[in-house]
Design a protein around this motif. Structure first.
Motif, PDB file in Angstrom:
ATOM      1  N   MET A   1       0.819  -1.213   0.000  1.00  0.00           N
ATOM      2  CA  MET A   1       0.000   0.000   0.000  1.00  0.00           C
ATOM      3  C   MET A   1       0.858   1.270   0.000  1.00  0.00           C
ATOM      4  O   MET A   1       0.323   2.356   0.080  1.00  0.00           O
ATOM      5  CB  MET A   1      -0.918   0.009   1.225  1.00  0.00           C
ATOM      6  CG  MET A   1      -1.899  -1.144   1.316  1.00  0.00           C
ATOM      7  SD  MET A   1      -3.180  -1.125   0.068  1.00  0.00           S
ATOM      8  CE  MET A   1      -4.131   0.278   0.528  1.00  0.00           C
ATOM      9  N   LEU A   2       2.178   1.137  -0.068  1.00  0.00           N
ATOM     10  CA  LEU A   2       3.037   2.314  -0.038  1.00  0.00           C
ATOM     11  C   LEU A   2       2.820   3.221  -1.248  1.00  0.00           C
ATOM     12  O   LEU A   2       2.954   4.427  -1.157  1.00  0.00           O
ATOM     13  CB  LEU A   2       4.506   1.890   0.021  1.00  0.00           C
ATOM     14  CG  LEU A   2       4.993   1.332   1.360  1.00  0.00           C
ATOM     15  CD1 LEU A   2       6.416   0.838   1.236  1.00  0.00           C
ATOM     16  CD2 LEU A   2       4.874   2.376   2.444  1.00  0.00           C
ATOM     17  N   ASP A   3       2.504   2.623  -2.390  1.00  0.00           N
ATOM     18  CA  ASP A   3       2.318   3.397  -3.612  1.00  0.00           C
ATOM     19  C   ASP A   3       0.845   3.620  -3.953  1.00  0.00           C
ATOM     20  O   ASP A   3       0.521   4.005  -5.075  1.00  0.00           O
ATOM     21  CB  ASP A   3       3.010   2.686  -4.787  1.00  0.00           C
ATOM     22  CG  ASP A   3       4.501   2.553  -4.569  1.00  0.00           C
ATOM     23  OD1 ASP A   3       5.095   3.481  -3.990  1.00  0.00           O
ATOM     24  OD2 ASP A   3       5.060   1.510  -4.958  1.00  0.00           O
ATOM     25  N   CYS A   4      -0.047   3.398  -2.993  1.00  0.00           N
ATOM     26  CA  CYS A   4      -1.481   3.553  -3.279  1.00  0.00           C
ATOM     27  C   CYS A   4      -1.846   5.034  -3.380  1.00  0.00           C
ATOM     28  O   CYS A   4      -1.151   5.901  -2.847  1.00  0.00           O
ATOM     29  CB  CYS A   4      -2.316   2.883  -2.191  1.00  0.00           C
ATOM     30  SG  CYS A   4      -2.228   3.690  -0.589  1.00  0.00           S
ATOM     31  N   SER A   5      -2.937   5.293  -4.045  1.00  0.00           N
ATOM     32  CA  SER A   5      -3.415   6.678  -4.118  1.00  0.00           C
ATOM     33  C   SER A   5      -4.187   7.001  -2.844  1.00  0.00           C
ATOM     34  O   SER A   5      -4.952   6.171  -2.353  1.00  0.00           O
ATOM     35  CB  SER A   5      -4.323   6.859  -5.338  1.00  0.00           C
ATOM     36  OG  SER A   5      -5.399   5.944  -5.287  1.00  0.00           O
TER      37      SER A   5
END
Length: 201
Positions: A1-5
């Motif tokens: 989830m580090l690169d989630c919007s």
């Protein structure tokens, strides 16, 4: 989830209309692990305490809708990572609390969820959101029960501050948005619709 919007809100407006409510999530252990970690984070982030509480109520048999709600909370955290509690030495020492509750908010048990937060000047020092022990027959009763819990919290905090040598300069204030519950605290007579209230409240 580090690169989630990031997500601007925690929960959808209509929880009962979220898709995939009948489909169970395949890895309940993973769901419980994520939800449990979020509980620790609410110690310093009261803004999503209600959403985490709601997700944790679904730990035993999580559905895909519950997992999407859990991911939505994580996306909200991603967008608000710089938020937190800030304490200032220049603020006043007045003690006040704000409380509110829904009425029959749980669709399964019809119990209400009440919550409050307590402030010392402009500093948030305690908060709570939990489902009430019994079913309320009216919104006034639900608000009155929450107001009672808020008053108990204010009384306890006042005693703790006094023991720490930091007495408050004026009486603590409790704010409630239900006018009838406020009138009932000022004049606690047994009206027809309130005579069943437990003596504890």
């Amino acid at each position: 989830m580090l690169d989630c919007s990031p997500m601007p809100t925690l929960l959808p407006l209509q929880l009962d209309r979220v898709p995939h409510q009948e489909e169970y999530f395949s890895d309940a252990k993973y769901f419980r692990s994520l939800a449990g970690k979020l509980q620790y984070l609410t110690l310093t982030r009261p803004d999503f305490q209600f959403a985490v509480n709601l997700v944790c109520q679904r730990m035993h048999k999580p559905t895909m809708a519950d997992f999407h709600m859990l991911k939505r909370v994580l996306r909200y955290i991603k967008g608000t990572i710089t938020m937190g509690l800030h304490f200032y030495s220049t603020s006043d020492s007045s003690l006040k609390a704000f409380c509110d509750s829904d009425w029959a908010g749980c669709s399964e048990t019809r119990r209400s969820t009440g919550g409050f937060f307590t402030m010392l000047g402009s500093n948030l020092i305690s908060w709570s959101a939990k489902r009430q022990d019994s079913v309320s027959r009216s919104s006034t009763e639900a608000e009155y029960m929450t107001l009672s819990d808020t008053a108990a919290e204010l009384s306890w905090i006042t005693d703790v501050l006094r023991e720490l040598g930091f007495p408050t300069t004026k009486p603590a204030a409790a704010y409630c948005d239900n006018l009838y519950a406020v009138h009932l605290t000022a004049n606690p007579v047994l009206h027809k619709k309130s005579k069943h209230f437990a003596t504890h409240y």
